[in-house]
Design a protein around this motif. Structure first.
Motif, PDB file in Angstrom:
ATOM      1  N   ARG A   1      -9.811   4.189  -6.363  1.00 29.39           N
ATOM      2  CA  ARG A   1      -8.979   5.400  -6.403  1.00 29.39           C
ATOM      3  C   ARG A   1      -9.664   6.486  -7.192  1.00 29.39           C
TER       4      ARG A   1
ATOM      5  N   GLU B   1      -7.846  -0.193  -8.090  1.00 26.97           N
ATOM      6  CA  GLU B   1      -7.942   0.870  -9.094  1.00 26.97           C
ATOM      7  C   GLU B   1      -9.321   1.487  -9.083  1.00 26.97           C
TER       8      GLU B   1
ATOM      9  N   TRP C   1       3.663   1.527  -1.536  1.00 22.18           N
ATOM     10  CA  TRP C   1       4.104   1.675  -2.918  1.00 22.18           C
ATOM     11  C   TRP C   1       3.018   2.345  -3.750  1.00 22.18           C
ATOM     12  N   TYR C   2       1.768   1.941  -3.542  1.00 24.32           N
ATOM     13  CA  TYR C   2       0.659   2.597  -4.239  1.00 24.32           C
ATOM     14  C   TYR C   2       0.577   4.072  -3.858  1.00 24.32           C
ATOM     15  N   ASP C   3       0.759   4.373  -2.586  1.00 23.10           N
ATOM     16  CA  ASP C   3       0.736   5.769  -2.139  1.00 23.10           C
ATOM     17  C   ASP C   3       1.842   6.576  -2.805  1.00 23.10           C
TER      18      ASP C   3
ATOM     19  N   SER D   1      -1.266  -3.662 -10.414  1.00 20.06           N
ATOM     20  CA  SER D   1      -2.028  -4.539  -9.527  1.00 20.06           C
ATOM     21  C   SER D   1      -2.019  -5.969 -10.032  1.00 20.06           C
TER      22      SER D   1
ATOM     23  N   MET E   1       0.824  -1.206   0.000  1.00 20.92           N
ATOM     24  CA  MET E   1       0.000   0.000   0.000  1.00 20.92           C
ATOM     25  C   MET E   1       0.862   1.262   0.000  1.00 20.92           C
TER      26      MET E   1
ATOM     27  N   ASN F   1      -4.551   6.878 -13.189  1.00 20.14           N
ATOM     28  CA  ASN F   1      -5.309   5.763 -12.616  1.00 20.14           C
ATOM     29  C   ASN F   1      -5.199   4.485 -13.442  1.00 20.14           C
TER      30      ASN F   1
ATOM     31  N   PHE G   1      -2.474   1.874 -12.626  1.00 19.76           N
ATOM     32  CA  PHE G   1      -2.574   0.989 -11.468  1.00 19.76           C
ATOM     33  C   PHE G   1      -3.059  -0.414 -11.854  1.00 19.76           C
TER      34      PHE G   1
ATOM     35  N   GLU H   1       0.930   7.512  -6.229  1.00 22.77           N
ATOM     36  CA  GLU H   1      -0.004   8.645  -6.248  1.00 22.77           C
ATOM     37  C   GLU H   1       0.736   9.961  -6.053  1.00 22.77           C
TER      38      GLU H   1
END
Length: 86
Positions: free
Chosen positions: A86, A83, A36-38, A54, A34, A47, A50, A41
């Motif tokens: 978000r 995804e 890494w996803y942040d 994922s 998470m 978008n 992602f 962003e």
């Protein structure tokens, strides 16, 4: 999977490996995924970027689960759905 997809997933997994400092797979936490996803962003990834990220992570962890390596809880199986949130 087509060759282009495999190449793209391989690139994504190398980047993730650098992010988690090449830890053993058993030591990777869901929180790190998470984070890494942040970070993506923060760097303003679009978008639609992602989705392949994922899917690459999902396939990677599923493969290791099939081999008997337990990673972390079942929530990871729904990474592709992130995804849409978000």
């Amino acid at each position: 999977m087509e060759g282009k997809t495999v190449t793209q997933y391989f690139r994504i997994l190398r980047q993730f490996g650098i992010f988690v400092k090449n830890k053993d797979i058993e030591d990777i936490s869901f929180e790190e995924v998470m984070e890494w996803y942040d970070l993506m962003e923060v760097f303003e990834y679009q978008n639609n970027t992602f989705i392949p990220i994922s899917m690459a992570l999902k396939k990677f962890f599923e493969f290791h689960e099939m081999k008997g390596i337990s990673i972390f809880n079942i929530a990871l199986k729904n990474l592709a759905l992130l995804e849409t949130k978000r």
